[in-house]
Design an enzyme around this catalytic site. Structure first.
Site, PDB file in Angstrom:
ATOM      1  N   ASN A 139       0.844  -1.189   0.000  1.00  0.00           N
ATOM      2  CA  ASN A 139       0.000   0.000   0.000  1.00  0.00           C
ATOM      3  C   ASN A 139       0.882   1.241   0.000  1.00  0.00           C
ATOM      4  O   ASN A 139       1.389   1.656   1.032  1.00  0.00           O
ATOM      5  CB  ASN A 139      -0.907  -0.016   1.240  1.00  0.00           C
ATOM      6  CG  ASN A 139      -1.968   1.071   1.189  1.00  0.00           C
ATOM      7  OD1 ASN A 139      -1.988   1.885   0.264  1.00  0.00           O
ATOM      8  ND2 ASN A 139      -2.837   1.082   2.178  1.00  0.00           N
ATOM      9  N   ASN A 144      -5.826   6.627  -1.178  1.00  0.00           N
ATOM     10  CA  ASN A 144      -6.782   6.021  -2.117  1.00  0.00           C
ATOM     11  C   ASN A 144      -7.447   4.758  -1.556  1.00  0.00           C
ATOM     12  O   ASN A 144      -8.127   4.038  -2.281  1.00  0.00           O
ATOM     13  CB  ASN A 144      -6.109   5.734  -3.474  1.00  0.00           C
ATOM     14  CG  ASN A 144      -4.961   4.738  -3.346  1.00  0.00           C
ATOM     15  OD1 ASN A 144      -4.854   4.032  -2.343  1.00  0.00           O
ATOM     16  ND2 ASN A 144      -4.118   4.683  -4.362  1.00  0.00           N
ATOM     17  N   ASP A 145      -7.253   4.505  -0.269  1.00  0.00           N
ATOM     18  CA  ASP A 145      -7.885   3.316   0.324  1.00  0.00           C
ATOM     19  C   ASP A 145      -9.407   3.447   0.321  1.00  0.00           C
ATOM     20  O   ASP A 145     -10.126   2.454   0.233  1.00  0.00           O
ATOM     21  CB  ASP A 145      -7.391   3.096   1.757  1.00  0.00           C
ATOM     22  CG  ASP A 145      -5.915   2.706   1.799  1.00  0.00           C
ATOM     23  OD1 ASP A 145      -5.287   2.661   0.721  1.00  0.00           O
ATOM     24  OD2 ASP A 145      -5.406   2.458   2.893  1.00  0.00           O
ATOM     25  N   GLY A 164      -6.144  -2.328   0.340  1.00  0.00           N
ATOM     26  CA  GLY A 164      -5.581  -0.986   0.124  1.00  0.00           C
ATOM     27  C   GLY A 164      -4.299  -0.950  -0.695  1.00  0.00           C
ATOM     28  O   GLY A 164      -3.748   0.119  -0.945  1.00  0.00           O
ATOM     29  N   ASP A 166      -1.819  -0.919  -3.908  1.00  0.00           N
ATOM     30  CA  ASP A 166      -2.030  -0.068  -5.079  1.00  0.00           C
ATOM     31  C   ASP A 166      -0.770   0.003  -5.955  1.00  0.00           C
ATOM     32  O   ASP A 166       0.263  -0.591  -5.635  1.00  0.00           O
ATOM     33  CB  ASP A 166      -2.465   1.338  -4.640  1.00  0.00           C
ATOM     34  CG  ASP A 166      -1.588   1.885  -3.515  1.00  0.00           C
ATOM     35  OD1 ASP A 166      -0.367   1.624  -3.555  1.00  0.00           O
ATOM     36  OD2 ASP A 166      -2.120   2.541  -2.605  1.00  0.00           O
ATOM     37  N   ASP A 333      -7.776 -13.548 -19.501  1.00  0.00           N
ATOM     38  CA  ASP A 333      -8.455 -14.401 -18.532  1.00  0.00           C
ATOM     39  C   ASP A 333      -9.447 -15.349 -19.226  1.00  0.00           C
ATOM     40  O   ASP A 333      -9.906 -15.068 -20.332  1.00  0.00           O
ATOM     41  CB  ASP A 333      -9.212 -13.471 -17.569  1.00  0.00           C
ATOM     42  CG  ASP A 333      -9.872 -14.214 -16.440  1.00  0.00           C
ATOM     43  OD1 ASP A 333      -9.145 -14.837 -15.641  1.00  0.00           O
ATOM     44  OD2 ASP A 333     -11.110 -14.177 -16.339  1.00  0.00           O
ATOM     45  N   GLU A 362      -5.282 -17.712 -20.482  1.00  0.00           N
ATOM     46  CA  GLU A 362      -5.493 -18.607 -19.343  1.00  0.00           C
ATOM     47  C   GLU A 362      -6.258 -19.831 -19.830  1.00  0.00           C
ATOM     48  O   GLU A 362      -7.472 -19.803 -19.989  1.00  0.00           O
ATOM     49  CB  GLU A 362      -6.287 -17.913 -18.232  1.00  0.00           C
ATOM     50  CG  GLU A 362      -6.407 -18.796 -17.002  1.00  0.00           C
ATOM     51  CD  GLU A 362      -7.635 -18.490 -16.131  1.00  0.00           C
ATOM     52  OE1 GLU A 362      -7.654 -18.949 -14.981  1.00  0.00           O
ATOM     53  OE2 GLU A 362      -8.578 -17.825 -16.598  1.00  0.00           O
TER      54      GLU A 362
HETATM   55 CA    CA Z   1      -3.877   2.449  -1.077  1.00  0.00          CA
END
Ligand code: CA
Length: 623
Positions: A139, A144-145, A164, A166, A333, A362
């Site tokens: 984090n 930005n959490d 959180g 990033d 994916d 994948e």
């Molecule tokens: Ca964050």
């Protein structure tokens, strides 16, 4: 910028709860801009805003032709196709939209292309890919959490929720990853997933806007800057994409462009998850329809790749990200779930535009034949399908090595499982392009799988970093995570890394912050990965292996400039092998040097393997 002016007007009116008296507002333009001199000429632009579909577009710009415009079931979309020739200058294209007496003008920017040096480089067997979940790695930005207006905030008390982590956290640890010997990073998707908290969309596979980095990870500009910073360290970045499905909170779902945009919108149908049946010549239509048209889970509407407006959108979206970010490759994916003809069309569009690029699909398949079906130029008696796809995720390799390392030796078990699996490589067009791995975000950690035996773990790592293919290391595996199975998968397989968060009690990114066993695992992976960076026999060499005997396995990687020998002994006892068996390779070599310890040994009439040994040697012709 007219576009932003309209957005401002719209958002002010929205916040005041006003209804609109004007006929149309432009709410969204995808892509938000484009470039001149692109390797594709035609661009689809999706315009969204109330009643925009009633409008007719007109443009007047040198080198740009409006080819077609399409209104759809919803009156709020207009799809405009432009041909942008090499004569078009950078600048702003005014797109005039008229309906009865009203006219709107939208500014669509054509930017000059950035220099492509060190961008879109692809990835191959000379790389080691580090797979991480950005929410769980580090984090770097506490601000930005929580993002006002987004449905989920970080909650460190609940491992099933966002933690959180990033892009800023990754940026702070690029030197760490470089030091570990990693040469490429694959993030699980960083695209906006503004989903309800209980859904646990920190994994990123439930997109709600295909043109935005999730603001809890950062911004589009931060993503681009992170890729530039990786490139400065000669590291590559792989973008995770999903064309099979989106999240149910995607803005399309509030106002679908066409009735057929997603499958089974009226009555829920779930996929059967049996991707291997696509290669099965006896598959029933019933099963195939469930696989391809069924939803992955109720929160993920299944996109209909028979809808050309949608597939054009997805292809343009892909090209936009490649050009914008400079990213080097894509991991697609759920590759076995969408319409397979579309997937081939998509791959071809990407690789035609960016020939050095690489894509790995994948392909969660149960065995080599089912996996090989998805690689380009399928040899043998296929059904005529050519996926065009260069790389697949090699699940059969993963299953064989995970199980084989942990099992008792037997006719078909233990090391024999690995040996027989590799013997099927003739099925692949190019097994060197397969991405091999011991664990990922959807599997138990390898250390847990090999019964928490440190020596067995190192054996598995040794195979990962010396066998054919492009190795991928899952974050946390460098610390031999998997000691404890605490509760659900979110916690056991997707831990946060201690030290990635400011209030953590230790910092696992530093030697002092690691336990002895964590340091042992870290040092082993680092040493082997760093050696591997220059090991041409591993990058390009052929392979020769000998039938495993008596708990031992010996194989070589052969290149005219380098010969590498790998010795594996899965038993608790020392083993002595007759070197005469290996003379066709050992030939005139007189010594071997251990690439991890730098210890040398003379090559005599026997090879002695210590209990639980896995060792890698470079062969030399003289002392
Ligand atoms: Ca964050």
């Amino acid at each position: 910028m007219t576009r932003y002016l309209y957005l401002v007007v719209f958002s002010i009116c929205s916040s005041l709860g006003l209804t609109f008296s004007v006929n149309a507002q432009i709410e969204k333009i995808d892509p938000p801009f484009w470039w001149i001199d692109m390797p594709v000429e035609q661009v689809q632009i999706q315009l969204y805003g109330s009643n925009l579909g009633l409008h007719r577009a007109v443009i007047d710009y040198p080198g740009v032709e409006l080819v077609k415009q399409i209104a759809v079931d919803s009156p709020n979309y207009l799809f405009v196709y432009l041909n942008i020739s090499s004569a078009a200058p950078a600048g702003t294209i005014p797109i005039r939209l008229s309906h009865e007496s009203t006219t709107l003008t939208l500014d669509f920017e054509l930017k000059p292309r950035e220099d492509r040096t060190n961008k879109n480089q692809g990835f191959d067997a000379s790389d080691v890919i580090y797979l991480m979940m950005p929410d769980r790695f580090a984090n770097g930005n506490l601000d930005n959490d929580t993002i006002e207006g987004m449905l989920e905030s970080a909650d460190r008390t609940n491992p099933e929720r966002r933690q959180g982590g990033d892009l800023a956290g990754v940026a702070k640890h690029l030197d760490y990853l470089d030091d570990l010997g990693m040469t490429a990073i694959w993030f699980t998707p960083i695209i906006e997933n503004d989903m309800k908290p209980e859904y646990g969309a920190y994994h990123g596979y439930a997109a709600t806007d295909l043109y935005k980095v999730d603001r809890r990870y950062g911004s589009n500009a931060e993503y681009k800057a992170l890729i530039d910073a990786a490139h400065e360290r000669d590291m590559r970045v792989i973008m995770d994409m999903i064309h099979n499905h989106i999240g149910d909170q995607h803005w399309w779902m509030r106002d679908l462009p066409t009735q057929g945009w997603v499958h089974n919108i009226d009555e829920y149908m779930q996929t059967n998850y049996q991707g291997s049946i696509v290669a099965d010549p006896y598959s029933s239509d019933y099963d195939m329809q469930k696989l391809v048209d069924g939803w992955f889970v109720p929160e993920m509407p299944d996109l209909n790749q028979d809808e050309p407006l949608l597939t054009d959108y997805l292809i343009i979206n892909t090209l936009w990200w490649i050009e914008y970010s400079g990213v080097d490759g894509i991991r697609m994916d759920t590759y076995l779930y969408p319409d397979k003809e579309y997937m081939a069309e998509w791959v071809e569009a990407v690789l035609t535009a960016y020939p050095d690029f690489n894509i790995v699909g994948e392909a969660w398949a149960v065995n080599p034949p089912a996996a090989a079906y998805w690689q380009y130029d399928l040899p043998g008696q296929g059904d005529g399908y050519d996926s065009k796809l260069p790389s697949i995720t090699d699940f059969p390799w993963s299953f064989a090595v995970r199980d084989g390392m942990a099992e008792e030796f037997g006719w078909e078990n233990g090391l024999m499982k690995v040996y027989y699996m590799l013997g099927q490589d003739h099925l692949y067009t190019d097994a060197m392009k397969n991405v091999i791995f011991l664990d990922n975000h959807d599997m138990s950690r390898v250390y847990e799988h090999v019964n928490k035996d440190e020596a067995t773990f190192k054996m598995a790592i040794t195979l990962l970093l010396t066998q054919r293919g492009i190795p991928q290391v899952y974050y946390g595996t460098e610390f031999m995570f998997g000691h404890e199975y605490r509760g659900g998968d979110d916690e056991a397989w997707r831990q946060t890394l201690p030290g990635g968060w400011p209030d953590d009690s230790r910092n696992i990114f530093s030697e002092e912050g690691r336990t002895k066993s964590e340091n042992d695992a870290f040092d082993y992976i680092r040493t082997l990965s760093k050696w591997r960076k220059t090991a041409i026999a591993i990058h390009e060499g052929s392979m020769k292996h000998f039938i495993p005997e008596n708990d031992t396995y010996v194989y070589f990687r052969l290149h005219e400039q380098q010969t590498v020998m790998v010795l594996v002994n899965t038993s608790d006892e020392e083993k002595t092998l007759d070197a005469a068996r290996f003379q066709e390779v050992l030939g005139n070599f007189t010594t071997a040097e251990n690439v991890v310890t730098n210890a040398g040994k003379e090559l005599g009439s026997t090879l002695v393997l210590l209990p639980k040994e896995a060792s890698v040697w470079e062969l030399k012709a003289e002392l």
